[in-house]
Design a protein around this motif. Structure first.
Motif, mmCIF file in Angstrom:
data_model
loop_
_atom_site.group_PDB
_atom_site.id
_atom_site.type_symbol
_atom_site.label_atom_id
_atom_site.label_comp_id
_atom_site.label_asym_id
_atom_site.label_seq_id
_atom_site.Cartn_x
_atom_site.Cartn_y
_atom_site.Cartn_z
ATOM 1 N N GLY B 276 26.527 -37.063 -66.542
ATOM 2 C CA GLY B 276 25.332 -37.887 -66.710
ATOM 3 C C GLY B 276 25.223 -38.447 -68.116
ATOM 4 O O GLY B 276 26.202 -38.573 -68.841
ATOM 5 N N GLU B 408 20.524 -36.482 -57.967
ATOM 6 C CA GLU B 408 20.561 -37.295 -59.180
ATOM 7 C C GLU B 408 19.146 -37.354 -59.744
ATOM 8 O O GLU B 408 18.177 -37.428 -58.992
ATOM 9 N N ASP B 410 16.724 -39.201 -62.737
ATOM 10 C CA ASP B 410 16.535 -40.246 -63.749
ATOM 11 C C ASP B 410 15.150 -40.000 -64.334
ATOM 12 O O ASP B 410 14.149 -40.264 -63.683
ATOM 13 N N ASN B 425 19.658 -38.945 -67.559
ATOM 14 C CA ASN B 425 20.111 -39.464 -66.265
ATOM 15 C C ASN B 425 21.299 -38.622 -65.815
ATOM 16 O O ASN B 425 22.198 -38.362 -66.599
ATOM 17 N N THR B 426 21.259 -38.198 -64.617
ATOM 18 C CA THR B 426 22.353 -37.355 -64.131
ATOM 19 C C THR B 426 22.877 -37.918 -62.819
ATOM 20 O O THR B 426 22.230 -38.754 -62.188
ATOM 21 N N ASN B 427 24.033 -37.448 -62.448
ATOM 22 C CA ASN B 427 24.494 -37.771 -61.099
ATOM 23 C C ASN B 427 25.346 -36.634 -60.557
ATOM 24 O O ASN B 427 25.976 -35.903 -61.306
ATOM 25 N N ASP B 428 25.301 -36.484 -59.274
ATOM 26 C CA ASP B 428 26.093 -35.483 -58.563
ATOM 27 C C ASP B 428 25.941 -34.071 -59.123
ATOM 28 O O ASP B 428 26.911 -33.362 -59.350
#
Lengths: 207, 436
Positions: B276, B408, B410, B425-428
């Motif tokens: 992220g 995820e 945000d 912000n992150t993902n997965d």
């Protein structure tokens, strides 16, 4: 005839003695009641008077220590234990209107000129402490982990190892059912028998 | 005679009854102000501070010094409590004045309303307390009360002699408390120590002021957060009370839905950001960002820790986020750390798409530092550095997307004026399940 006269005399004496006996019994009763009232008043007075207590540290078994939060652990690594600290325990309404406990504490580092504030273990402020010529301070015999919200008096005494302390009951006009306590380098306050305020005091040697 | 005895018996009998009525009352809130009052009282007693009016009486010879009669000592103790309450009120006034001015400058209407209600209510409470203590000190009590206290004072003398072993009744509460605090032992020990806050009185006053400041800040922020969560525009005490009741009833209704199993359970996450982006912005001057696979020319390193619980069914979320960021590019190097603590807010389904929307508040602490070395046309090197730290409440808004076991996030933090202060912000990320 003479016997009849004697009987009449005895009857008259008994009649005379009866009110006397009532008065004596009444007086004894009144004295007992007055004594009871006096002792009750004394007990109330005793409850409200400042006291020096020398009863030894209560033995209440194992005590649960407060777990420092990560931010506090980090600070300990950087600065060591505080030279003085104050903790307030209270409740606040959360966003969902439920009641939550709050532990608001300030850690003072006089020799390094800085104080930190934590709320529920989270660092919320860092403030400078302006002091000219900080004197040499005694090591503080207490740490913040020793004190938890709403501890009982015995728990505080056992945790702090206090065997001698002064207890000052406060006027109910000031705060209902509240007492202040003073021990070596320590002061704390309780309301309804629950710890609500504790302050570990920095001591310096008088020259 | 007989009727008189019965009358006396009745009087004494009545006097034995507890004077305070036993009522089934609600458990009162353990307030910040009461805990604070204990701190102020303790300082006043330790420092031997009494109300000025009381001190004037003493100077005028109306009050016996030191080991005077118990009545005088009682008055001195009352003087300390009055002094403590006045100090607490003054500190409250100062803090309220400052906060009101700031809220007015920001044109933050909600804050102003909360402050007006809180400050006036607390001031009235402290004034009432001062009035009661003054009344007590002035001994303007009724005859029977005075008589009763006179009996109790006689009782003190009895208990002084016959009290339980190990207990002694003191005559000078403040002085003896001080000696105990400084010597730690018997009152007969010579005192060779001094409490620092007696040596530096201002330091002690500032410590109490700091407690006032942090406590009120937290209260204020909580009320504003509540208003936001409830969608309340008007923040008077009455409106906020209604909002609380409404929120409480909404939360109370949730368990029924839980039984039906229609919505998601409580989720939580507690891990390091592994994929992220995180950044901290400060005064448009320093912008530290961290991201996985960032440009090699800007070899930023970062560690962002998150600890969040999303009670989607209950409509709330809470937790904290903190991060350490470091970046270097040629002669420019930046360090930053941020921590957003005490995050609380509401979470609801996103009406414009899948996922959820977050809205809440937290306390942001930022520390930033930059160093820059540059060379001028003449080849002379200059070194420039800037360091700053800041602590402020912030508004938080964000979005969460849950895709099976990953999610995820945000999330952005903003100051009241709308400027951005941090973003994550992150993902997965793997979604942890929090057992409720």
């Amino acid at each position: 005839m003479s016997t009849q006269s004697a009987d009449q005399k005895t009857g008259t004496d008994q009649k005379k003695r009866k009110p006397l006996l009532t008065i004596v019994v009444g007086l004894i009763f009144l004295i007992l009641v007055a004594g009871g009232v006096f002792l009750y008043a004394g007990w109330l007075g005793y409850q409200e008077a400042p006291k020096l207590v020398e009863e030894g540290v209560p033995d209440i078994g194992a005590l649960e220590m407060y777990d420092l939060a990560p931010a506090q652990e980090t600070l300990l690594g950087d600065y060591g234990y505080p030279e003085a600290f104050t903790i307030l325990f209270y409740e606040e309404e959360a966003v969902d209107a439920s009641l939550q406990d709050v532990r608001l504490e300030t850690w003072q580092y006089y020799t390094q000129g800085v104080g930190f504030t934590f709320i529920n273990g989270e660092l919320t402020a860092e403030d400078p402490i302006d002091m000219e010529d900080t004197p040499v301070l005694d090591p503080l015999p207490y740490t913040p982990e020793q004190f938890s919200a709403y501890m009982t008096l015995d728990q505080v005494l056992a945790s702090a190892g206090l065997d001698t302390y002064v207890e000052i009951p406060l006027e109910k006009e000031f705060l209902e059912d509240a007492d202040l306590y003073y021990g070596e380098a320590l002061t704390f306050g309780m309301v309804d028998g629950e710890l609500r305020y504790v302050e570990a005091l920095a001591l310096t040697t008088v020259e | 005679m007989k009727s008189k005895s019965w009358f006396l018996l009745l009087v004494f009998g009545v006097s034995l009854l507890p004077l305070t009525p036993v009522l089934a009352e609600e458990v009162p809130l353990k307030t910040f102000e009461d805990a604070l009052a204990l701190a102020y009282a303790s300082h006043s007693i330790l420092l031997g501070e009494v109300d000025e009016e009381e001190a004037a009486r003493a100077r005028g010879g109306l009050m016996a010094p030191a080991r005077g009669s118990q009545a005088d000592e009682g008055k001195a103790a009352l003087g300390s409590l009055i002094h403590a309450t006045k100090q607490q009120r003054n500190s409250l006034d100062d803090k309220c004045r400052g906060l009101k001015a700031a809220a007015k400058a920001e044109d933050a209407k909600c804050k102003q309303q909360v402050l007006n209600d809180y400050c006036s209510a607390q001031r009235a409470k402290l004034n009432r307390r001062i009035g009661l203590l003054h009344k007590l000190r002035g001994d303007q009590r009724k005859l029977f009360t005075r008589l009763w206290h006179s009996i109790k004072r006689s009782g003190d003398r009895i208990w002084h002699a016959v009290g339980p072993v190990g207990r002694r009744i003191l005559r000078r509460a403040g002085q003896d408390a001080l000696k105990i605090a400084e010597s730690g032992g018997s009152l007969s020990l010579s005192v060779v120590k001094q409490i620092l806050i007696r040596h530096a009185v201002d330091v002690g006053v500032e410590e109490l002021d700091r407690l006032v400041t942090r406590g009120i800040d937290r209260f204020l922020f909580g009320q504003v957060a509540l208003a936001r969560a409830a969608g309340v525009q008007n923040c008077t005490e009455e409106d906020l009370k209604k909002a609380k009741e409404r929120l409480k009833s909404e939360v109370d209704i949730e368990p029924e839905e839980e039984e039906e199993g229609e919505n998601l359970p409580v989720f939580g996450i507690q891990n390091e950001l592994v994929s992220g982006y995180a950044s901290v912005e400060w005064e448009n001057f320093i912008h530290i960002a961290a991201a996985e696979g960032y440009s090699p020319a800007q070899p930023y390193t970062r560690a962002v820790m998150m600890d969040m619980i999303f009670n989607i069914k209950g409509g709330t979320f809470s937790g904290s986020v903190s991060g350490d960021l470091h970046g270097k590019e040629f002669s420019h190097e930046e360090w930053g750390s941020f921590a957003v603590s005490g995050i609380t807010g509401t979470i609801k389904e996103n009406p414009q798409g899948s996922g959820y929307l977050l809205n809440g508040t937290g306390q942001l602490d930022v520390q930033v530092r930059m160093e820059q070395t540059y060379t001028d046309g003449a080849g002379k090197a200059y070194f420039y550095e800037h360091e700053d730290q800041f602590s402020s409440p912030i508004q938080i808004e964000g979005k969460i997307m849950i895709l099976n076991v990953t999610w995820e996030l945000d999330m952005n933090g903003r100051f009241d004026d709308g400027t951005k202060s941090f973003s994550v912000n992150t993902n997965d990320l793997e979604l942890g399940t929090w057992q409720p």
